[in-house]
Scaffold this motif. Structure first.
Motif, mmCIF file in Angstrom:
data_model
loop_
_atom_site.group_PDB
_atom_site.id
_atom_site.type_symbol
_atom_site.label_atom_id
_atom_site.label_comp_id
_atom_site.label_asym_id
_atom_site.label_seq_id
_atom_site.Cartn_x
_atom_site.Cartn_y
_atom_site.Cartn_z
ATOM 1 N N ILE A 105 -29.145 11.611 -42.336
ATOM 2 C CA ILE A 105 -30.299 10.849 -42.823
ATOM 3 C C ILE A 105 -31.281 10.529 -41.702
ATOM 4 O O ILE A 105 -32.159 9.683 -41.850
ATOM 5 C CB ILE A 105 -29.862 9.543 -43.523
ATOM 6 N N GLY A 106 -31.174 11.227 -40.590
ATOM 7 C CA GLY A 106 -32.015 10.903 -39.445
ATOM 8 C C GLY A 106 -31.572 9.597 -38.822
ATOM 9 O O GLY A 106 -30.382 9.257 -38.812
ATOM 10 N N GLN A 107 -32.530 8.829 -38.332
ATOM 11 C CA GLN A 107 -32.210 7.526 -37.772
ATOM 12 C C GLN A 107 -32.050 6.508 -38.902
ATOM 13 O O GLN A 107 -32.935 6.392 -39.750
ATOM 14 C CB GLN A 107 -33.318 7.056 -36.821
ATOM 15 N N GLY A 156 -33.683 10.707 -44.912
ATOM 16 C CA GLY A 156 -32.875 10.770 -46.127
ATOM 17 C C GLY A 156 -32.179 9.450 -46.399
ATOM 18 O O GLY A 156 -32.516 8.407 -45.814
ATOM 19 N N ALA A 157 -31.197 9.485 -47.285
ATOM 20 C CA ALA A 157 -30.484 8.276 -47.659
ATOM 21 C C ALA A 157 -29.102 8.629 -48.211
ATOM 22 O O ALA A 157 -28.858 9.764 -48.643
ATOM 23 C CB ALA A 157 -31.277 7.489 -48.705
ATOM 24 N N LEU A 162 -20.187 9.057 -53.522
ATOM 25 C CA LEU A 162 -21.260 9.094 -52.534
ATOM 26 C C LEU A 162 -22.256 10.181 -52.906
ATOM 27 O O LEU A 162 -21.860 11.306 -53.237
ATOM 28 C CB LEU A 162 -20.689 9.345 -51.143
ATOM 29 N N SER A 163 -23.553 9.848 -52.853
ATOM 30 C CA SER A 163 -24.619 10.823 -53.091
ATOM 31 C C SER A 163 -25.576 10.826 -51.912
ATOM 32 O O SER A 163 -25.804 9.786 -51.276
ATOM 33 C CB SER A 163 -25.386 10.490 -54.375
ATOM 34 N N HIS A 164 -26.137 12.011 -51.644
ATOM 35 C CA HIS A 164 -27.022 12.201 -50.498
ATOM 36 C C HIS A 164 -28.421 12.597 -50.961
ATOM 37 O O HIS A 164 -28.568 13.452 -51.838
ATOM 38 C CB HIS A 164 -26.460 13.297 -49.583
ATOM 39 N N TYR A 165 -29.419 11.944 -50.411
ATOM 40 C CA TYR A 165 -30.817 12.295 -50.660
ATOM 41 C C TYR A 165 -31.355 12.931 -49.384
ATOM 42 O O TYR A 165 -31.415 12.295 -48.338
ATOM 43 C CB TYR A 165 -31.617 11.039 -51.006
ATOM 44 N N GLY A 166 -31.708 14.227 -49.454
ATOM 45 C CA GLY A 166 -32.111 14.945 -48.255
ATOM 46 C C GLY A 166 -33.444 15.631 -48.373
ATOM 47 O O GLY A 166 -34.331 15.196 -49.119
ATOM 48 N N GLU A 222 -33.769 15.355 -53.682
ATOM 49 C CA GLU A 222 -32.899 15.147 -54.837
ATOM 50 C C GLU A 222 -31.636 14.390 -54.389
ATOM 51 O O GLU A 222 -31.165 14.560 -53.267
ATOM 52 C CB GLU A 222 -32.477 16.495 -55.449
ATOM 53 N N TRP A 223 -31.122 13.562 -55.315
ATOM 54 C CA TRP A 223 -29.843 12.916 -55.052
ATOM 55 C C TRP A 223 -28.719 13.877 -55.454
ATOM 56 O O TRP A 223 -28.642 14.307 -56.591
ATOM 57 C CB TRP A 223 -29.711 11.636 -55.863
#
Length: 379
Positions: A143-145, A285-286, A298-302, A306-307
């Motif tokens: 998610i970067g920083q 991201g998140a 757990l879901s990733h937003y990149g 999209e989640w």
């Protein structure tokens, strides 16, 4: 080591039995258990095949001569047993909250350090599999920083739950002691352990609870809710502690140039509409984890905007203890780390009395409710 470590348990309820199972899972020997009620402690000891059962903690320390004590009673009953255990040279595993006050928590931290014993503080939901997964992804730069975390939970607890330790500040009750301790530990595990700033407010929106005899196990207290709350013979106890809180924090992160902002919002008595969750936002991201302690999917937003659900990595899945219940799973993980550390193995840092004392100081700051600015005089 040439022999199994010996463990003495304080507390016979859900936590005491859970701690005993956790230390057995870690390869230790449970040599005794101490509780308030002779009949209850004897029943638990027999059911769990624990050789010593008693109500006198100091006598149990002298007879059992444990290497480790595990404190699994409400927070208001922690101080004296821990102090005695430290004096006896025992390592101490203590459930949250560490004690009922910052003053006593600091004292015990300093006594443990001076005596040279190891300590573990079981704000342990940082060990749920999805939190471990999120920590790995954040460390890998997914998610970067990291910039922001939100921890949102609504428990909708029954207002009629019988009066007990959870209703009283001096007994270690309150949602800060028994919810915030876990979510603060999770946030620190995810982005960095150094807490820079804190602000918050609390609210006691309960007021009172019915006094009912016979409640022993915290996990089954709902079974004792009176059927007739209008019974004129029913006695009531007064709550003096928070049931809702809103806290903001800033954490220093080795993965970010700026402090990470954190929001902790908890309503103990209000219903949820959407899922409880923990979300970590970053510059690229998140991560969203379902559940108040991050134990769900757990879901990733990149980069694809999209989640996307992310499967648990095999290495993490393999390391998860094979036990039922997220609370028990986390106790097993921390107990295993603690035992391995005492036996001289190299382990990852885990929460100790340093964190326990720090968290109690933070809780007292939040409870003072000194963060408001009066704007009634502004035009």
């Amino acid at each position: 080591m040439s022999r199994r470590l010996k463990v003495l348990i304080s507390g016979t309820g859900f936590a005491g039995q859970g701690h005993a199972d956790a230390f057995r899972g870690a390869g230790a020997e449970i040599v005794g258990i101490v509780g308030r009620t002779p009949r209850v402690v004897q029943q638990v000891a027999e059911a769990m095949n624990i050789p010593h059962a008693g109500t006198d903690w100091d006598a149990a320390l002298a007879e059992c001569r444990p290497d480790i004590v595990s404190i699994a009673t409400p927070g208001g009953a922690h101080y004296e047993p821990i102090k005695s255990a430290i004096a006896a040279g025992c390592h101490v595993f203590c459930d949250k909250p560490m004690t009922e006050s910052a003053e006593t928590a600091i004292e015990l931290r300093d006594l443990a350090e001076a005596r040279g014993v190891k300590t573990a503080y079981a704000a342990s939901f940082r060990y749920t599999p999805s939190v471990l997964h999120a920590r790995q992804l954040i460390s890998d730069g997914a998610i970067g920083q990291p910039t922001e975390i939100e921890c949102i939970s609504h428990f909708n607890l029954e207002r009629e739950i019988p009066f007990g330790w959870s209703h009283r500040k001096e007994q270690g009750g309150g949602r800060l002691n028994n919810n915030f301790t876990h979510t603060l530990s999770i946030a620190c595990a995810l982005v960095g352990e150094r807490i820079l700033r804190i602000a918050g407010e609390v609210r006691d929106d309960l007021g009172r609870a019915p006094i009912v005899e016979g409640v022993h196990n915290f996990a089954t207290r709902r079974n004792f809710i009176p059927k007739d709350l209008d019974d004129p013979a029913l006695e009531w106890g007064e709550s003096n502690v928070e049931w809702s809180y809103t806290v903001m924090a800033q954490l220093e992160s080795p993965m970010a140039d700026k402090p990470v902002s954190v929001l902790f919002k908890h309503g103990g008595l209000v219903p949820r509409f959407h899922e409880d969750h923990i979300v970590v936002y970053g510059t690229e991201g998140a991560l969203y984890i379902k559940g108040h302690y991050g134990s769900g999917l757990l879901s990733h937003y990149g980069a694809d905007k999209e989640w996307t659900p992310r499967a648990l990595p095999k290495a993490i899945a393999k390391s998860v203890p094979d036990v039922k219940g997220e609370t028990e799973l986390c106790w097993h993980t921390l107990a295993s780390e603690f035992v391995r550390d005492i036996e001289g193995e190299t382990v990852e840092p885990y929460p100790t009395f340093a964190e326990g004392a720090q968290y109690q100081q933070i809780i007292e700051l939040i409870r003072r409710n000194q963060n408001w600015t009066d704007v009634t005089g502004l035009a």
